[in-house]
Design a protein around this motif. Sequence first.
Motif, PDB file in Angstrom:
ATOM      1  N   SER A  16     -66.197  98.204 -12.460  1.00 46.01           N
ATOM      2  CA  SER A  16     -65.104  98.855 -13.169  1.00 46.01           C
ATOM      3  C   SER A  16     -63.869  97.988 -13.271  1.00 46.01           C
ATOM      4  O   SER A  16     -63.050  98.175 -14.156  1.00 46.01           O
ATOM      5  N   SER A  17     -63.720  97.014 -12.365  1.00 43.00           N
ATOM      6  CA  SER A  17     -62.555  96.145 -12.432  1.00 43.00           C
ATOM      7  C   SER A  17     -62.748  95.005 -13.423  1.00 43.00           C
ATOM      8  O   SER A  17     -61.876  94.164 -13.567  1.00 43.00           O
ATOM      9  N   ASP A  75     -59.006  96.151 -15.148  1.00 41.93           N
ATOM     10  CA  ASP A  75     -59.735  97.254 -15.758  1.00 41.93           C
ATOM     11  C   ASP A  75     -58.881  97.877 -16.853  1.00 41.93           C
ATOM     12  O   ASP A  75     -57.647  97.866 -16.798  1.00 41.93           O
ATOM     13  N   LEU A 245     -67.367 100.691 -20.917  1.00 46.79           N
ATOM     14  CA  LEU A 245     -67.693  99.775 -19.833  1.00 46.79           C
ATOM     15  C   LEU A 245     -68.767  98.800 -20.309  1.00 46.79           C
ATOM     16  O   LEU A 245     -69.612  99.163 -21.142  1.00 46.79           O
TER      17      LEU A 245
END
Length: 349
Positions: A16-17, A75, A245
């Motif tokens: 996610s980062s 993110d 994502l």
Amino acid sequence: MKYRLLAALCYCIHLSSFATVILQYHHVSASTPASTSISPEQFSKHMQYLEDHNFKVIALSQVIDNIKQQKALPDKSVAITFDDAYIDILTQAKPILDKHDFPYSIFVNPSIIERNSASYLSWQQLKAMADEGVIIANHGMTHESLARIPEGVTAQAWFQQNSASLLQAEKIIVEKTGQSWRYFAYPYGEYSPAIQQWVQSNNFVAFSQQSGAVGLNTDLSSIPRFPASQPYDQLSSLRDKLNSLPFNITMDSDNQATIFQQGESTAVTFNVEVDDFNPGQLHCYISGLGRQKIQWQGDEMFSIEYSAPLPTGRVRCNCTAPSLSEPGRYYWFSKPWFILKENRQWYPL
């Protein structure tokens, strides 16, 4: 698919980062062709949305440097790009971008700039923008598709010719603007695995036009960008893209191919390296054909047998799945094809 909860959780926290989205624009105008345009009013809404929802707008160079260094990207970060260097980027887009203090990049064709058309930015204008921090990058000497090898020309001769042209364009850009990033946007978004290898052999990073988020595993010879002009300019559509994502999907050499005669390709297989989704919620859509049936082959591979022949033209298969660990966000991957007519003739641009 078997869920290894702890591993999946760790992977998703890690992943996610690394989520970045690159937006692609052309014209910012209400009087230019709709397919490559967004109105100034709607563009202003896009930029305001980014600010209001705390997206981090970063320079394209930060995206590429971080991928090369395998350093975490912020993110929910966004990079803004424009293709073709139209004059309305200066007259319409720049005041809006300056208001928000957002960095951006422009991909240019030197031979078109040198025609001194009133429709395009001049070198003087581009130099002034470069001096303010705008990234000026390579869109090819002309706007010619690399994938369309002329009849009677060998692939080797074609690549040699275009290597010289690409390097000449980069030389002109550095002479006129003082910048040389060795970033290249494929004209019309058309490319093949052979072209990807050619780009890498010339030490360029290449950007395509299929959609998808960018992560540390993104292939630097076909970096996805989300088209954000009409008809994809509505805020509801933009929201989903901005929150996407990177879907870590790979293909073997046969499935990486992008250029086929109509009816020649009937299926495609993907390898998935993400556990953070329910396989029953994975959906894939092919432009012109709609939603496709997915056939899982074990835990980490799925295939699609097309519901009908892929239509002639630029075709995309978009696959998305909602994240389990981050509700409201979707993994997003796009596979492009360039489908020739039955006589192996190219479709019109």
